[in-house]
Design a protein around this motif. Structure first.
Motif, PDB file in Angstrom:
ATOM      1  N   UNK A 324       3.582 -12.260  -5.408  1.00  0.00           N
ATOM      2  CA  UNK A 324       3.453 -13.456  -4.575  1.00  0.00           C
ATOM      3  C   UNK A 324       2.243 -13.377  -3.647  1.00  0.00           C
ATOM      4  N   UNK A 325       1.582 -12.217  -3.583  1.00  0.00           N
ATOM      5  CA  UNK A 325       0.357 -12.085  -2.798  1.00  0.00           C
ATOM      6  C   UNK A 325      -0.656 -11.286  -3.611  1.00  0.00           C
ATOM      7  N   UNK A 326      -1.914 -11.462  -3.243  1.00  0.00           N
ATOM      8  CA  UNK A 326      -2.975 -10.691  -3.910  1.00  0.00           C
ATOM      9  C   UNK A 326      -3.103  -9.301  -3.303  1.00  0.00           C
ATOM     10  N   UNK A 327      -2.476  -9.074  -2.151  1.00  0.00           N
ATOM     11  CA  UNK A 327      -2.506  -7.776  -1.495  1.00  0.00           C
ATOM     12  C   UNK A 327      -1.544  -7.774  -0.321  1.00  0.00           C
ATOM     13  N   UNK A 328      -1.080  -6.581   0.043  1.00  0.00           N
ATOM     14  CA  UNK A 328      -0.122  -6.446   1.140  1.00  0.00           C
ATOM     15  C   UNK A 328      -0.699  -5.494   2.183  1.00  0.00           C
ATOM     16  N   UNK A 329      -0.500  -5.855   3.442  1.00  0.00           N
ATOM     17  CA  UNK A 329      -0.899  -5.004   4.561  1.00  0.00           C
ATOM     18  C   UNK A 329       0.359  -4.701   5.374  1.00  0.00           C
ATOM     19  N   UNK A 330       0.660  -3.416   5.534  1.00  0.00           N
ATOM     20  CA  UNK A 330       1.845  -2.992   6.274  1.00  0.00           C
ATOM     21  C   UNK A 330       1.411  -2.059   7.392  1.00  0.00           C
ATOM     22  N   UNK A 331       2.179  -2.056   8.484  1.00  0.00           N
ATOM     23  CA  UNK A 331       1.904  -1.201   9.624  1.00  0.00           C
ATOM     24  C   UNK A 331       3.124  -0.348   9.920  1.00  0.00           C
ATOM     25  N   UNK A 332       2.874   0.910  10.248  1.00  0.00           N
ATOM     26  CA  UNK A 332       3.970   1.828  10.532  1.00  0.00           C
ATOM     27  C   UNK A 332       3.480   2.829  11.578  1.00  0.00           C
ATOM     28  N   UNK A 333       4.382   3.186  12.490  1.00  0.00           N
ATOM     29  CA  UNK A 333       4.031   4.182  13.494  1.00  0.00           C
ATOM     30  C   UNK A 333       4.042   5.560  12.866  1.00  0.00           C
ATOM     31  N   UNK A 334       3.192   6.410  13.401  1.00  0.00           N
ATOM     32  CA  UNK A 334       3.031   7.721  12.785  1.00  0.00           C
ATOM     33  C   UNK A 334       4.239   8.623  12.983  1.00  0.00           C
ATOM     34  N   UNK A 335       5.139   8.292  13.912  1.00  0.00           N
ATOM     35  CA  UNK A 335       6.320   9.132  14.120  1.00  0.00           C
ATOM     36  C   UNK A 335       7.535   8.606  13.384  1.00  0.00           C
ATOM     37  N   UNK A 336       7.320   7.712  12.393  1.00  0.00           N
ATOM     38  CA  UNK A 336       8.450   7.142  11.682  1.00  0.00           C
ATOM     39  C   UNK A 336       9.119   8.234  10.856  1.00  0.00           C
ATOM     40  N   UNK A 337      10.430   8.103  10.710  1.00  0.00           N
ATOM     41  CA  UNK A 337      11.200   9.109   9.985  1.00  0.00           C
ATOM     42  C   UNK A 337      11.058   8.911   8.483  1.00  0.00           C
ATOM     43  N   UNK A 338      11.247   9.994   7.739  1.00  0.00           N
ATOM     44  CA  UNK A 338      11.212   9.934   6.279  1.00  0.00           C
ATOM     45  C   UNK A 338      12.355   9.060   5.780  1.00  0.00           C
ATOM     46  N   UNK A 339      12.061   8.188   4.848  1.00  0.00           N
ATOM     47  CA  UNK A 339      13.053   7.273   4.299  1.00  0.00           C
ATOM     48  C   UNK A 339      13.053   5.906   4.946  1.00  0.00           C
TER      49      UNK A 339
END
Length: 738
Positions: A324-339
């Protein structure tokens, strides 16, 4: 004949010359000279008659000038003056008209009006035009009517019919006759052929052979591809047959383009946008064609354009999933937990079957396996912890495949931006090391320090500097925060003694302003130095002197590193020299194995020398060796070798030194890693006790040869009879010497 000029018109007769003094007695002779005299014209020298020797042609020469005279036959003297006369050839109609060219080639535009000049023909007649009608030519048309006509006197050919059509008949052959004598009966004539071609004019519009065209194109056709080709016909040729196509109407706006192939004059329909069978299964277009170079003279006679309908049918093709998009941009904090799920992608099967879609990560774009995607719902989640200071962006490709047809797949880029978290404490921007003068004053600044932080807060860095709490009691230095992310190191007393203490370690606490707050303690080394009144350093400890000499910490490390490399090279060289040294073999000569002899470097005095070395110590005692391992094969077990013990009989207790020597050599040989391999033989200069006669070696002789009694040899049996005879006789000394 009198002198003068006589003009004679020669036709069927020739003139007769006669002198007044000719009495007919033959005394006068007539002589003729001039044009053709003697060859074309001859004269009878007796009568003066002139004759022509051959047929005369006026077209070859119209005039002849001749001279005649009468001379005495005997004296050859002229009787009268020379007479000159001109013979003019009278013309007759003996030449037919001839055209200057044969055949003629010419063109005339089609649809020309009546009387249009096509060309002009010309014929010439060699006869005399001033005499009669022999050279008067009249033109007439023998072939080519009713299309063309010719003017009789000028030879100009004109069209006799209006609007002749090249598309009906293009080439005409016209025969023109030229006749002299003004065309009267008996005149001579000649003919020529005129090839007339009607040149093309743009008098025909293009036409489609059909009014409806139908084409098919798969929905996978790429934009820019050709989906249909139309061909209209035009009866004209060349430039007049050039045409242009255009789309006048379509139920798919901006979906198609049409252009003209100039080499074939075809209309080429190309695709501008992608086709989608599921959205629209057919398109209808109205195409119009027209002349590129219309002729205004014929616009009112017929329509100059033509039209046709084109129906394009879209064929279904099994297509890969579409994101549904030509590309995706996601943001995540560097201290996010695995999973943790950080986003999702979505793709669907555009076909009517709506096959389920399976998602996966292209591991070639995620070699560290940081991210993963749920195969069913497309949720993107973490597989590993992140560190923005290590990698700030993670760019991966997500693959969507049809569940029913895994060969159909599509990709989409996913850009994951790692957001900063304040997880790094600020530190010194560089390594700091400074000095303080012994005569320094209180509150004197000796160093300015700054800080660096790997984090990137949104509002920018703001650092706070302070002296560590444990160092604030009886502190020799203090820290002053400059409020600009730098701090000054100040002295707290008036003087320092290099002899009492040469170095100070100042702990500086640096804190940031982000949440959660991070801080670290950094140590500044201060050397105490002797300075002059201006504060210039003069004398310091050894380390400070090195720094003062201009050697930085990096230079010192480089020097130390080079010294270590040199030491390693020396050690390695010594080790190689030790390996190259070979251990002196136990056996110097191969023959020593058979002779069972141990070699010594000490050179003795021979058998006569019994004082230099005690031979008695090498006497052969009876020895028993148990469980002796073979050295010519590898032992089956790696158990430590059994301790070998040499047991001496009571008769040889005095050979304990030999026993100890042999046992010591056995142990050394068994435990020495450099001992000979299993397939070698170690030999010792010690004879065994297996023989009943004990040792036969002369090394065991303790007395001189004269004291020996060899009578016992005769008791050993017949095998030793020869030996008993040799040593038992009177000449035993000489035998022994031999």
């Amino acid at each position: 004949m009198c002198g003068g000029i006589l003009v004679a018109m020669i036709n069927a007769f020739f003139p007769l010359l006669h002198s007044d003094g000719d009495r007919g007695d033959g005394s006068i002779r007539y002589v003729l000279t001039g044009d053709g005299a003697g060859s074309l014209f001859v004269i009878d020298e007796n009568s003066g008659d002139i004759h022509a020797t051959k047929r005369l042609d006026r077209e070859e020469k119209a005039y002849y000038t001749l001279r005649a005279k009468a001379v005495n036959r005997i004296t050859n003297t002229s009787l009268e003056g020379e007479s000159e006369f001109i013979i003019k050839i009278h013309d007759i109609n003996d030449n037919e008209p001839k055209f200057t060219k044969d055949p003629y080639f010419t063109e005339v535009p089609e649809m020309s009006p009546l009387g249009t000049v096509v060309t002009q023909v010309t014929a010439t007649d060699a006869d005399d035009p001033t005499y009669g009608n022999s050279a008067r030519v009249v033109y007439s048309i023998l072939q080519g009517q009713p299309y063309f006509s010719v003017e009789p006197n000028t030879g100009v050919i004109k069209t006799a019919l209006p609007n002749m059509d090249r598309e009906t008949k293009e080439n005409y052959v016209v025969v023109i006759q030229a006749k002299d004598m003004a065309g009267q009966m008996g005149g001579l004539s000649g003919t020529t052929t005129v090839s007339i071609t009607l040149s093309d004019v743009n008098d025909n519009p293009p036409r489609f052979p059909k009014s409806l065209y139908e084409f098919k194109a798969p929905e996978s056709t790429e934009p820019g591809s050709t989906v249909a080709v139309l061909r209209a016909t035009d009866a004209d040729i060349g430039r007049n047959a050039e045409m242009n196509y255009r789309i006048t109407s379509s139920d798919g706006p901006s979906m198609f383009d049409i252009s003209t192939n100039r080499s074939t004059q075809d209309g080429v329909i190309t695709l501008r946008k992608s086709l989608d069978f599921e959205r629209k299964r057919s398109y209808t277009l109205r195409i119009q064609v027209e002349n590129s170079n219309p002729d205004p003279r014929f616009l009112r006679y017929a329509a100059t354009t033509d039209g046709a309908t084109v129906k394009l049918i879209v064929e279904d093709v099994d297509e890969p999933p579409v994101f549904d998009r030509v590309g995706y941009v996601m943001e995540v904090k560097e201290d996010v937990a695995v999973g943790t799920i950080i986003g999702s992608v979505s793709a669907t099967d555009p076909d009517s079957s709506r096959s389920p879609v399976r998602y996966s990560i292209d591991r070639r774009t995620d070699m560290d396996r940081v991210l993963n995607v749920h195969p069913g719902n497309g949720s993107v989640f973490m597989l590993r912890t992140l560190d923005r200071e290590d990698i700030a962006w993670h760019n991966v490709s997500v693959i969507a495949t049809e569940f029913n047809n895994p060969r159909l797949m599509s990709r989409v880029p996913v850009y994951v931006r790692v957001l900063d978290v304040n997880d790094n404490a600020p530190t010194f921007a560089t390594y700091y090391e400074t000095f303080v003068c012994e005569n320094a004053k209180a509150n004197q600044r000796i160093q300015t320090v700054s800080a660096a932080d790997a984090d990137e807060p949104i509002g920018g860095h703001r650092f706070f500097f302070s002296l560590a709490h444990e160092a604030s009691v009886k502190a020799n230095f203090t820290v002053r925060d400059n409020k600009d992310n730098t701090a000054g190191i100040l002295t707290r007393r008036n003087s320092y003694s290099r002899l009492q203490r040469s170095n100070y370690l100042v702990p500086v606490v640096i804190s940031d302003s982000d949440f959660p707050m991070q801080s670290s303690t950094n140590t500044l080394t201060v050397h105490v130095c002797t300075c002059d009144r201006e504060g210039n350093m003069q004398l310091c400890n050894q380390e400070a002197l090195v720094l003062t000499a201009g050697l930085s910490t990096g230079a010192l490390m480089a020097i130390i590193f080079c010294v270590l490399i040199l030491l390693m090279i020396v050690v390695l060289f010594a080790a190689l020299r030790r390996q190259q040294r070979k251990k002196e073999p136990l056996i110097i000569s191969k023959e020593d194995v058979r002779d069972n002899v141990v070699s010594y470097n000490d050179e003795g005095g021979g058998e006569e020398d019994t004082q230099a070395f005690d031979i008695g110590t090498l006497r052969n005692p009876e020895a028993t060796e148990e469980s002796k391992q073979r050295r010519d094969i590898k032992p089956e077990t790696l158990q430590p070798p059994i301790r070998r013990t040499v047991i001496l009989p009571p008769a040889h207790r005095d050979n304990a030194d030999v026993r100890n020597f042999i046992n010591q050599r056995l142990q050394e040989n068994d435990q020495d890693p450099t001992a000979p391999p299993y397939d070698s033989l170690a030999t010792y200069a010690y004879e065994g006790s297996g023989s009943v006669a004990e040792s036969l070696s002369s090394l065991g002789s303790m007395t001189i040869e004269g004291d020996q009694d060899y009578n016992y040899l005769s008791e050993w049996g017949p095998r030793f009879k020869k030996l008993a005879d040799l040593y038992g006789g009177e000449d035993s000394d000489s035998c022994r010497d031999s």
